[in-house]
Write a protein that holds these residues in place. Structure first.
Motif, PDB file in Angstrom:
ATOM      1  N   GLU A  74      64.950   6.367  16.132  1.00  0.00           N
ATOM      2  CA  GLU A  74      63.933   7.081  16.274  1.00  0.00           C
ATOM      3  C   GLU A  74      63.194   7.733  15.045  1.00  0.00           C
ATOM      4  OE1 GLU A  74      65.861  10.286  19.658  1.00  0.00           O
ATOM      5  OE2 GLU A  74      66.385  10.198  17.623  1.00  0.00           O
TER       6      GLU A  74
ATOM      7  N   CYS B 163      63.459  12.776  25.564  1.00  0.00           N
ATOM      8  CA  CYS B 163      64.536  12.078  25.714  1.00  0.00           C
ATOM      9  C   CYS B 163      64.337  10.544  25.703  1.00  0.00           C
ATOM     10  CB  CYS B 163      65.521  12.477  26.790  1.00  0.00           C
ATOM     11  SG  CYS B 163      66.023  14.275  26.749  1.00  0.00           S
ATOM     12  N   GLN B 164      63.095  10.261  26.311  1.00  0.00           N
ATOM     13  CA  GLN B 164      62.762   9.013  26.494  1.00  0.00           C
ATOM     14  C   GLN B 164      61.541   8.184  25.625  1.00  0.00           C
ATOM     15  OE1 GLN B 164      63.842   7.080  29.062  1.00  0.00           O
ATOM     16  NE2 GLN B 164      64.881   8.610  30.162  1.00  0.00           N
TER      17      GLN B 164
ATOM     18  N   TRP C  36      67.968  11.803  12.503  1.00  0.00           N
ATOM     19  CA  TRP C  36      67.859  11.376  13.580  1.00  0.00           C
ATOM     20  C   TRP C  36      68.305   9.977  13.619  1.00  0.00           C
ATOM     21  CZ3 TRP C  36      62.602  13.011  11.161  1.00  0.00           C
ATOM     22  CH2 TRP C  36      62.198  14.233  11.662  1.00  0.00           C
TER      23      TRP C  36
ATOM     24  N   CYS D  43      58.826  12.681  28.186  1.00  0.00           N
ATOM     25  CA  CYS D  43      59.955  13.379  28.043  1.00  0.00           C
ATOM     26  C   CYS D  43      60.613  13.075  26.513  1.00  0.00           C
ATOM     27  CB  CYS D  43      60.875  12.978  29.064  1.00  0.00           C
ATOM     28  SG  CYS D  43      62.805  13.525  28.683  1.00  0.00           S
TER      29      CYS D  43
ATOM     30  N   PRO E 243      60.592  17.006  18.554  1.00  0.00           N
ATOM     31  CA  PRO E 243      61.263  18.371  18.809  1.00  0.00           C
ATOM     32  C   PRO E 243      61.209  19.338  17.583  1.00  0.00           C
ATOM     33  CG  PRO E 243      62.893  16.196  19.084  1.00  0.00           C
ATOM     34  CD  PRO E 243      61.706  15.673  18.110  1.00  0.00           C
TER      35      PRO E 243
END
Length: 219
Positions: A121, A44-45, A117, A42, A51
């Motif tokens: 990240e 998000c994790q 970001w 995922c 993305p």
């Protein structure tokens, strides 16, 4: 585990697999079990997932396009119920994952991405972006973007200890697998319990990783 199928008409090459799942929002997905499993994380994790937004490539088409048919790596595309596409490229044990919104990435597309970001990240996303750029020009996932994990030897031992523990093997048998018969016969009965403690710690560490500790490796 969500069900997955590979619709034949969508397959662009022997290396491309299209996976459809009926449930969205899970932490990760795996297309199969065993050493051939394709694991999707995922975004998000896992900040290593890049993305992107896929846009239609209007003619004339230049070289700055993602064209899955041009690559010889194994490529899997997972489509979630909400329409998001997860592209996984695998090459000699290395992998790169994109989380794409927008048009279908089964056709040549132009990709865009945010340039802002969070500090947590930034390093991983920049590395993924460079790796993607290299992939588009060379057709391969270059080793330079995948440095060796310095703890790999210890982690292999931990995973072997976990496998033995789950299988119900006694600690001495696990010790034999990890350290060899000569070491176990020499040190297993040592009053200091150093070898026994090493096995106990390895099993405990393995169970901790299995129960959520592995998420720290995603950062």
């Amino acid at each position: 585990m969500p069900n997955a199928r590979t619709p034949g008409p969508w397959t662009l090459s022997a290396w491309l697999r299209i996976l459809l799942i009926s449930r969205a929002g899970a932490f990760c997905f795996a297309s199969s079990k065993g050493t051939d499993a394709s694991v999707f994380w995922c975004p998000c994790q896992c900040p290593h997932v890049l993305p992107v937004v896929a846009e239609t490539a209007a003619p004339p088409r230049g070289v700055d396009l993602l064209d899955l048919a041009r690559h010889s790596c194994r490529i899997s595309v997972l489509v979630t119920r909400d329409g998001h596409q997860h592209l996984l490229v695998e090459d000699s044990g290395r992998s790169l994952q994109l989380a794409a919104s927008g048009v279908s990435i089964l056709e040549p597309v132009r990709l865009t991405s945010s340039v802002l970001w969070s500090p947590e990240e930034l390093k991983q996303r920049l590395n993924a972006l460079k790796c993607l750029n290299s992939l588009c020009w060379t057709g391969r996932l270059q080793p330079a973007f995948f440095p060796t994990e310095p703890r790999c030897s210890r982690l292999r031992r931990v995973l072997r200890a976990l496998d033995g523990s789950i299988a119900g093997a006694p600690h001495r048998e696990i010790g034999l697998a990890l350290f060899g018969r000569a070491r176990v016969e020499q040190d297993w009965a040592d009053p200091g319990d150093h070898l026994r403690d090493s096995v106990r710690r390895a099993v405990r560490r393995g169970r901790s990783l299995m129960n959520g500790g592995y998420k720290r490796f995603l950062l």
